[in-house]
Scaffold this motif. Sequence first.
Motif, PDB file in Angstrom:
ATOM      1  N   VAL A  58       0.770  -1.229   0.200  1.00 33.14           N
ATOM      2  CA  VAL A  58      -0.011   0.101   0.012  1.00 33.14           C
ATOM      3  C   VAL A  58       0.876   1.098   0.021  1.00 33.14           C
ATOM      4  O   VAL A  58       0.663   2.422  -0.751  1.00 33.14           O
ATOM      5  CB  VAL A  58      -0.946   0.224   1.219  1.00 33.14           C
ATOM      6  N   THR A  59       1.842   1.067   0.724  1.00 33.67           N
ATOM      7  CA  THR A  59       2.748   2.380   0.967  1.00 33.67           C
ATOM      8  C   THR A  59       3.952   2.641  -0.005  1.00 33.67           C
ATOM      9  O   THR A  59       4.583   3.720  -0.201  1.00 33.67           O
ATOM     10  CB  THR A  59       3.400   2.423   2.352  1.00 33.67           C
ATOM     11  N   ALA A  60       4.199   1.409  -0.898  1.00 39.62           N
ATOM     12  CA  ALA A  60       5.364   1.547  -1.762  1.00 39.62           C
ATOM     13  C   ALA A  60       4.972   1.113  -3.259  1.00 39.62           C
ATOM     14  O   ALA A  60       5.250  -0.061  -3.440  1.00 39.62           O
ATOM     15  CB  ALA A  60       6.469   0.651  -1.102  1.00 39.62           C
ATOM     16  N   GLY A  61       4.439   1.969  -4.171  1.00 37.03           N
ATOM     17  CA  GLY A  61       4.229   1.606  -5.375  1.00 37.03           C
ATOM     18  C   GLY A  61       5.289   1.760  -6.049  1.00 37.03           C
ATOM     19  O   GLY A  61       6.295   2.095  -5.759  1.00 37.03           O
ATOM     20  N   GLU A  62       5.133   1.207  -7.261  1.00 33.58           N
ATOM     21  CA  GLU A  62       6.082   1.070  -8.218  1.00 33.58           C
ATOM     22  C   GLU A  62       6.985   2.523  -8.806  1.00 33.58           C
ATOM     23  O   GLU A  62       6.095   3.229  -8.856  1.00 33.58           O
ATOM     24  CB  GLU A  62       5.726   0.273  -9.691  1.00 33.58           C
ATOM     25  N   GLY A  63       8.135   2.515  -8.786  1.00 35.32           N
ATOM     26  CA  GLY A  63       8.719   3.610  -9.037  1.00 35.32           C
ATOM     27  C   GLY A  63       9.009   4.411  -7.672  1.00 35.32           C
ATOM     28  O   GLY A  63       9.675   5.460  -7.908  1.00 35.32           O
ATOM     29  N   SER A  64       8.426   4.401  -6.562  1.00 38.29           N
ATOM     30  CA  SER A  64       8.705   4.947  -5.488  1.00 38.29           C
ATOM     31  C   SER A  64      10.422   5.120  -4.955  1.00 38.29           C
ATOM     32  O   SER A  64      10.766   3.966  -5.435  1.00 38.29           O
ATOM     33  CB  SER A  64       7.823   4.406  -4.297  1.00 38.29           C
ATOM     34  N   VAL A  65      10.671   6.084  -4.450  1.00 39.30           N
ATOM     35  CA  VAL A  65      12.174   6.075  -4.172  1.00 39.30           C
ATOM     36  C   VAL A  65      12.339   6.252  -3.006  1.00 39.30           C
ATOM     37  O   VAL A  65      11.654   7.191  -2.311  1.00 39.30           O
ATOM     38  CB  VAL A  65      12.801   7.101  -5.062  1.00 39.30           C
ATOM     39  N   PHE A  66      13.355   5.596  -2.148  1.00 37.68           N
ATOM     40  CA  PHE A  66      13.555   5.699  -0.582  1.00 37.68           C
ATOM     41  C   PHE A  66      14.902   5.955  -0.333  1.00 37.68           C
ATOM     42  O   PHE A  66      16.044   5.491  -1.228  1.00 37.68           O
ATOM     43  CB  PHE A  66      13.250   4.414   0.105  1.00 37.68           C
ATOM     44  N   PRO A  67      15.464   7.088   0.190  1.00 35.03           N
ATOM     45  CA  PRO A  67      16.740   7.471   0.516  1.00 35.03           C
ATOM     46  C   PRO A  67      17.683   6.447   1.316  1.00 35.03           C
ATOM     47  O   PRO A  67      16.783   5.727   2.240  1.00 35.03           O
ATOM     48  CB  PRO A  67      16.787   8.744   1.177  1.00 35.03           C
ATOM     49  N   LEU A  68      18.506   6.115   0.990  1.00 35.64           N
ATOM     50  CA  LEU A  68      19.514   5.051   1.841  1.00 35.64           C
ATOM     51  C   LEU A  68      20.310   5.950   2.781  1.00 35.64           C
ATOM     52  O   LEU A  68      21.425   6.791   2.438  1.00 35.64           O
ATOM     53  CB  LEU A  68      20.327   4.293   1.110  1.00 35.64           C
ATOM     54  N   LEU A  69      20.011   5.925   4.069  1.00 34.20           N
ATOM     55  CA  LEU A  69      20.961   6.353   5.298  1.00 34.20           C
ATOM     56  C   LEU A  69      22.135   5.214   5.478  1.00 34.20           C
ATOM     57  O   LEU A  69      21.914   4.115   5.175  1.00 34.20           O
ATOM     58  CB  LEU A  69      20.121   6.780   6.183  1.00 34.20           C
TER      59      LEU A  69
END
Length: 149
Positions: A58-69
């Motif tokens: 639900v929260t992460a659709g295709e193409g979503s980008v998350f930063p890596l710390l």
Amino acid sequence: MNDAIFLFLLRILSAVILLGFLGTIAWLVYQDLRRTSAIADEVSQVKGHLRVMASDSVTAGEGSVFPLLPVTGIGRGEHNTIVLEDAFVSGEHALLSWHDNQWWLEDLHSRNGTLLNDLMITDSTVVSPGDIITIGSVQLKIEPTEISG
């Protein structure tokens, strides 16, 4: 030399020693604050991105980008860096960490496991840009810091 002059010189010497001591303490505190600030800047610096390649979440659709710390927790729990609302994702599912100039992926004893390029991982494993991490129904691709578009 009489006693008054000797006591006056002793007071001046004591004041100089005290000021030197206080100056040294102030300089050490300043240096420590500079080092702490540099470390805090490095910890908050984004080291790359995870792009969602496929997902039923639900929260992460295709193409979503998350930063890596430098330390990135992935899971269903709200305290994770990357929160994935997926029934097959554990509260604390996996951990991506940056050390020795490379990414390391670790499964945090999740119920459904973590896949790296379609292989189940059991120990901390080195991850490279372009690798696909599968957590639940979500496939994440590691990308370098620069993202286009």
